[in-house]
Enzyme design. Structure first.
Site, PDB file in Angstrom:
ATOM      1  N   LYS A   1      79.395  75.299  -2.672  1.00 56.07           N
ATOM      2  CA  LYS A   1      79.943  74.933  -4.137  1.00 56.07           C
ATOM      3  C   LYS A   1      79.959  75.883  -5.114  1.00 56.07           C
ATOM      4  O   LYS A   1      80.948  75.982  -6.032  1.00 56.07           O
ATOM      5  CB  LYS A   1      78.810  73.725  -4.445  1.00 56.07           C
ATOM      6  CG  LYS A   1      79.036  72.735  -3.658  1.00 56.07           C
ATOM      7  CD  LYS A   1      77.767  71.520  -4.155  1.00 56.07           C
ATOM      8  CE  LYS A   1      77.839  70.254  -3.213  1.00 56.07           C
ATOM      9  NZ  LYS A   1      77.206  69.132  -3.666  1.00 56.07           N
ATOM     10  N   GLU A   2      78.894  76.936  -5.068  1.00 56.48           N
ATOM     11  CA  GLU A   2      79.129  78.140  -6.022  1.00 56.48           C
ATOM     12  C   GLU A   2      80.405  78.770  -5.740  1.00 56.48           C
ATOM     13  O   GLU A   2      80.943  79.187  -6.679  1.00 56.48           O
ATOM     14  CB  GLU A   2      77.859  79.006  -5.627  1.00 56.48           C
ATOM     15  CG  GLU A   2      76.647  78.457  -6.249  1.00 56.48           C
ATOM     16  CD  GLU A   2      75.382  79.234  -5.905  1.00 56.48           C
ATOM     17  OE1 GLU A   2      75.677  80.524  -5.585  1.00 56.48           O
ATOM     18  OE2 GLU A   2      74.191  78.816  -6.075  1.00 56.48           O
ATOM     19  N   LEU A   3      80.591  79.181  -4.424  1.00 58.16           N
ATOM     20  CA  LEU A   3      81.784  79.799  -4.166  1.00 58.16           C
ATOM     21  C   LEU A   3      83.145  79.124  -4.498  1.00 58.16           C
ATOM     22  O   LEU A   3      84.137  79.902  -5.130  1.00 58.16           O
ATOM     23  CB  LEU A   3      82.107  80.084  -2.496  1.00 58.16           C
ATOM     24  CG  LEU A   3      83.102  80.709  -2.116  1.00 58.16           C
ATOM     25  CD1 LEU A   3      83.260  81.868  -2.593  1.00 58.16           C
ATOM     26  CD2 LEU A   3      83.246  80.821  -0.637  1.00 58.16           C
TER      27      LEU A   3
END
Length: 158
Positions: free
Chosen positions: A83-85
């Site tokens: 999700k961060e990526l």
């Protein structure tokens, strides 16, 4: 004008990594080196993840000038990392954030082509009933995009 846009950033660097793989070894040393050079770096605390507040991490990504993505064997098993990526790449597109991938003891082609541990992780994500297939698709796309960026393969520096 350039000064005002860079001064609106809270962090110089955001570190994206799988904690259990790299926190105490590679990422800990990387963070220490950045800190010694007075580079303001966001590194999540383990208790932040336990608090389950992804919004703080996503805000930190938006407030960073550069993101370093540390791909490791178990990176793709973490939905948080993925999700961060996705958010990091969105910031690259909309905020001109610089993104630097580092392949920590993993072959870049394994990440790009979703082989070995990356294939296993995605098979698991697809089996989980609470995971949206569109989100899984966005994670796959993000991995492919990120691995096509210029970065470093740690195995070449051992």
């Amino acid at each position: 004008m350039a000064a005002s846009s860079s001064s609106s950033r809270k962090y110089d660097v955001f570190l994206n990594f799988r904690g259990e793989d790299t926190r105490k070894i590679f990422v800990g040393h990387l963070y220490g080196a950045l800190d010694r050079k007075a580079i303001n770096t966001f590194i999540d605390a383990e208790n932040l993840r336990k608090g389950n507040d992804l919004s703080k991490l996503l805000s930190a990504i938006e407030e960073s000038r550069l993101s370093i993505v540390v791909f490791s064997q178990n990176y793709a098993s973490s939905t948080w990392c993925l999700k961060e990526l996705v958010k990091i790449l969105a910031c690259m597109d909309t905020k001109n954030q610089i993104v630097v991938p580092i392949f920590y003891q993993v072959d870049p082609s394994e990440v790009r082509k979703l082989k070995r541990s990356f294939a296993e992780a995605f098979a698991q994500h697809e089996r989980e009933s609470n995971t949206e297939m569109e989100e899984v698709k966005s994670w796959r796309s993000a991995l492919t995009r990120a691995t096509n960026l210029s970065g470093w393969d740690s195995r070449k520096y051992e």
